[in-house]
Design a protein around this motif. Sequence first.
Motif, PDB file in Angstrom:
ATOM      1  N   SER A 162       0.844  -1.213   0.000  1.00 50.94           N
ATOM      2  CA  SER A 162       0.000   0.000   0.000  1.00 50.94           C
ATOM      3  C   SER A 162       0.866   1.246   0.000  1.00 50.94           C
ATOM      4  CB  SER A 162      -0.911  -0.030   1.246  1.00 50.94           C
ATOM      5  OG  SER A 162      -1.705   1.142   1.302  1.00 50.94           O
ATOM      6  N   TYR A 163       1.948   1.228   0.808  1.00 53.48           N
ATOM      7  CA  TYR A 163       2.856   2.376   0.892  1.00 53.48           C
ATOM      8  C   TYR A 163       3.550   2.576  -0.444  1.00 53.48           C
ATOM      9  CZ  TYR A 163       7.120   4.998   1.844  1.00 53.48           C
ATOM     10  OH  TYR A 163       8.154   5.906   1.752  1.00 53.48           O
ATOM     11  N   GLU A 164       3.996   1.484  -1.061  1.00 51.51           N
ATOM     12  CA  GLU A 164       4.689   1.601  -2.340  1.00 51.51           C
ATOM     13  C   GLU A 164       3.723   2.108  -3.428  1.00 51.51           C
ATOM     14  OE1 GLU A 164       6.342  -2.215  -3.142  1.00 51.51           O
ATOM     15  OE2 GLU A 164       8.051  -1.979  -1.742  1.00 51.51           O
ATOM     16  N   ARG A 165       2.501   1.672  -3.389  1.00 48.06           N
ATOM     17  CA  ARG A 165       1.528   2.131  -4.394  1.00 48.06           C
ATOM     18  C   ARG A 165       1.248   3.636  -4.232  1.00 48.06           C
ATOM     19  NH1 ARG A 165      -2.202  -0.958  -3.010  1.00 48.06           N
ATOM     20  NH2 ARG A 165      -3.563   0.576  -1.967  1.00 48.06           N
ATOM     21  N   LEU A 166       1.049   4.098  -2.980  1.00 49.95           N
ATOM     22  CA  LEU A 166       0.777   5.523  -2.737  1.00 49.95           C
ATOM     23  C   LEU A 166       2.032   6.367  -3.023  1.00 49.95           C
ATOM     24  CD1 LEU A 166      -1.325   5.352   0.574  1.00 49.95           C
ATOM     25  CD2 LEU A 166      -2.142   6.019  -1.713  1.00 49.95           C
ATOM     26  N   ASP A 167       3.183   5.779  -2.724  1.00 43.32           N
ATOM     27  CA  ASP A 167       4.425   6.540  -2.917  1.00 43.32           C
ATOM     28  C   ASP A 167       4.680   6.754  -4.420  1.00 43.32           C
ATOM     29  OD1 ASP A 167       6.756   7.849  -2.112  1.00 43.32           O
ATOM     30  OD2 ASP A 167       7.960   6.022  -2.275  1.00 43.32           O
ATOM     31  N   ASN A 168       4.263   5.844  -5.259  1.00 47.58           N
ATOM     32  CA  ASN A 168       4.473   5.970  -6.696  1.00 47.58           C
ATOM     33  C   ASN A 168       3.312   6.702  -7.395  1.00 47.58           C
ATOM     34  OD1 ASN A 168       6.894   4.605  -6.576  1.00 47.58           O
ATOM     35  ND2 ASN A 168       5.891   2.553  -6.753  1.00 47.58           N
ATOM     36  N   ASP A 169       2.208   6.889  -6.635  1.00 46.23           N
ATOM     37  CA  ASP A 169       1.035   7.556  -7.231  1.00 46.23           C
ATOM     38  C   ASP A 169       1.253   9.074  -7.126  1.00 46.23           C
ATOM     39  OD1 ASP A 169      -1.360   8.254  -8.225  1.00 46.23           O
ATOM     40  OD2 ASP A 169      -2.585   7.295  -6.638  1.00 46.23           O
ATOM     41  N   THR A 173      -1.714  12.392  -1.943  1.00 48.32           N
ATOM     42  CA  THR A 173      -1.218  13.509  -1.147  1.00 48.32           C
ATOM     43  C   THR A 173      -0.087  13.032  -0.256  1.00 48.32           C
ATOM     44  OG1 THR A 173      -2.796  13.053   0.622  1.00 48.32           O
ATOM     45  CG2 THR A 173      -3.506  14.566  -1.111  1.00 48.32           C
ATOM     46  N   LYS A 174       0.650  13.999   0.174  1.00 46.65           N
ATOM     47  CA  LYS A 174       1.771  13.695   1.045  1.00 46.65           C
ATOM     48  C   LYS A 174       1.292  13.100   2.363  1.00 46.65           C
ATOM     49  CE  LYS A 174       6.064  15.735   2.700  1.00 46.65           C
ATOM     50  NZ  LYS A 174       6.847  16.980   2.829  1.00 46.65           N
ATOM     51  N   ALA A 175       0.113  13.563   2.824  1.00 45.78           N
ATOM     52  CA  ALA A 175      -0.422  13.039   4.100  1.00 45.78           C
ATOM     53  C   ALA A 175      -0.802  11.578   3.954  1.00 45.78           C
ATOM     54  CB  ALA A 175      -1.655  13.860   4.515  1.00 45.78           C
ATOM     55  N   ASP A 176      -1.372  11.229   2.783  1.00 48.02           N
ATOM     56  CA  ASP A 176      -1.738   9.811   2.588  1.00 48.02           C
ATOM     57  C   ASP A 176      -0.497   8.937   2.573  1.00 48.02           C
ATOM     58  OD1 ASP A 176      -4.412  10.408   2.487  1.00 48.02           O
ATOM     59  OD2 ASP A 176      -4.476  10.540   0.291  1.00 48.02           O
ATOM     60  N   VAL A 177       0.550   9.481   1.935  1.00 44.92           N
ATOM     61  CA  VAL A 177       1.792   8.678   1.876  1.00 44.92           C
ATOM     62  C   VAL A 177       2.401   8.529   3.262  1.00 44.92           C
ATOM     63  CG1 VAL A 177       4.139   8.655   0.965  1.00 44.92           C
ATOM     64  CG2 VAL A 177       2.264   9.366  -0.514  1.00 44.92           C
ATOM     65  N   GLU A 178       2.360   9.610   3.990  1.00 45.23           N
ATOM     66  CA  GLU A 178       2.931   9.562   5.358  1.00 45.23           C
ATOM     67  C   GLU A 178       2.136   8.581   6.227  1.00 45.23           C
ATOM     68  OE1 GLU A 178       5.724  10.289   8.114  1.00 45.23           O
ATOM     69  OE2 GLU A 178       5.743  11.080   6.043  1.00 45.23           O
ATOM     70  N   LYS A 179       0.834   8.633   6.086  1.00 46.93           N
ATOM     71  CA  LYS A 179      -0.030   7.745   6.884  1.00 46.93           C
ATOM     72  C   LYS A 179       0.263   6.283   6.528  1.00 46.93           C
ATOM     73  CE  LYS A 179      -4.860   6.919   8.003  1.00 46.93           C
ATOM     74  NZ  LYS A 179      -6.255   7.288   7.707  1.00 46.93           N
ATOM     75  N   ALA A 180       0.445   6.038   5.212  1.00 44.69           N
ATOM     76  CA  ALA A 180       0.740   4.652   4.793  1.00 44.69           C
ATOM     77  C   ALA A 180       2.099   4.217   5.322  1.00 44.69           C
ATOM     78  CB  ALA A 180       0.710   4.573   3.268  1.00 44.69           C
ATOM     79  N   LYS A 181       3.035   5.153   5.389  1.00 44.47           N
ATOM     80  CA  LYS A 181       4.365   4.826   5.893  1.00 44.47           C
ATOM     81  C   LYS A 181       4.309   4.476   7.377  1.00 44.47           C
ATOM     82  CE  LYS A 181       9.113   6.564   5.991  1.00 44.47           C
ATOM     83  NZ  LYS A 181       9.999   7.726   5.679  1.00 44.47           N
TER      84      LYS A 181
END
Length: 556
Positions: A162-169, A173-181
């Motif tokens: 999930s983190y890798e998918r959001l990080d490449n999308d 948003t940065k908040a979504d990526v941070e939350k996934a991390k």
Amino acid sequence: MEDAQGMTTETVHHPPHDQFDSLDKHTQWGIDFLERYAKFVKERIEIEQNYAKQLRNLVKKYCPKRSSKDEEPRFTSCIAFFNILNELNDYAGQREVVAEEMAHRVYGELMRYAHDLKTERKMHLQEGRKAQQYLDMCWKQMDNSKKKFERECREAEKAQQSYERLDNDTNATKADVEKAKQQLNLRTHMADENKNEYAAQLQNFNGEQHKHFYVVIPQIYKQLQEMDERRTIKLSECYRGFADSERKVIPIISKCLEGMILAAKSVDERRDSQMVVDSFKSGFEPPGDFPFEDYSQHIYRTISDGTISAAKQESGKMDSKSTVGKAKGKLWLFGKKPKGPALEDFSHLPPEQRRKKLQQRIDELNRGLQKEADQKEALNKMKDVYEKNPQMGDPGSLQPKLAETMNNIDRLRMEIHKNEAWLSEVEGKTGLRGDRRHSSDINHLVTQGRESPEGSYTDDANQEVRGPPQQHGHHSEFDDEFEDDDPLPAIGHCKAIYPFDGHNEGTLAMKEGEVLYIIEEDKGDGWTRARRQNGEEGYVPTTYIDVTLEKNSKGS
């Protein structure tokens, strides 16, 4: 989870557990076998007890009744049989000893050991089940931690994706990526914790499993093995005790059998035969030769002389009185006892009757002698006590009684010796028969003057007349004593089969075919008392006559 547990249980736990079940079955079989052997021993004990009981009943059935000593046979063959019965009774007692020994040493020991064995087996099996349950519990804890670690790893992988998918999308948003991390870091941390927990549980289970299979279970197996070996040893001991119970009594049983052999060897056929001879001997002599009876003399007799007839008539008149006197003279010893000493040796009795009387008197004298001997022994003991303890009495006071006892003993011994001499005289058929027949000889001599041996009257009438008064005078001293005695009534009659001379005193001579009255039956001594028609009485051998008892017969 269940499939994994089942697979693990099948691959890890079942093989040793199957062995445990096998040992469970084997130890149960061992106890069952032990109890089966105990049952066998119990039935053997019952057989021994019944055998001993049947032997004792057999001995009791064939033992002589002790109601009377006279009825007990004294033959050596009979005594040997009674000794064999006694030995058999002892043998039965040894069978009872075998039964008691088996019951105590084998059966009782087996039953106590079987109870202890069941308790011990139950304890070992419970320990094995507890160890197995504890290992199963450790395996479940390890398996749960493993499954939890596996779940956390999957969750961490999902968070990583999930983190890798959001990080490449680029639209994320940065908040979504941070939350996934952050979610990834949390899952990764949880996976690390579960990994550590799983590793600890795995290490613990492996340790417990090693301990279970290399320490706990081998120890339980060893204890079960030792228990089963002890059971086998106990069976071996009981097998030996089973045989020893009987082997111990073999020496005594051998003595019983030796006693039976000795009893068999003690049988003496000659002694038994002699006892039969002594028991049945009659005591009188066999019959003598038949005399020649000359009937032709009556042809040549002349009856021309009237004095002879007159003498005959006169003699006939006096014959009744003289023959009664003669009978009384012959039989006075069987009636009232005379005042003289002639009766002391019972010489007036027939031989067998005399032997019995003498034997009875000897037995009585022996009993009296034993009594006096016991009294002498008691007085001597009392005298010793008085001599050792003067305060209890004066030893001198017992002297008169002791002297009297000694005199009695000497007197009784002399009496016994005298009677035994008479008894040996009867048994040996030797004795002073002439002395005993003195009075009968006088009667014989007197009657010879009146009657010839052939039964014919003498030709001398004067001698014929003088004979009976002389005989009557001879018996007058006895007539006073017996004149009040009524003659015994006749109870039958008899016919002489053989002639009998009647030489012994108290007996009655008879000719073959002569008919006599019976006035007294045979009392068991072989003699019957009879009377002629002229009143003459005496004893005749029972075997020489044919007896007919009649109530209507009367004495002359």
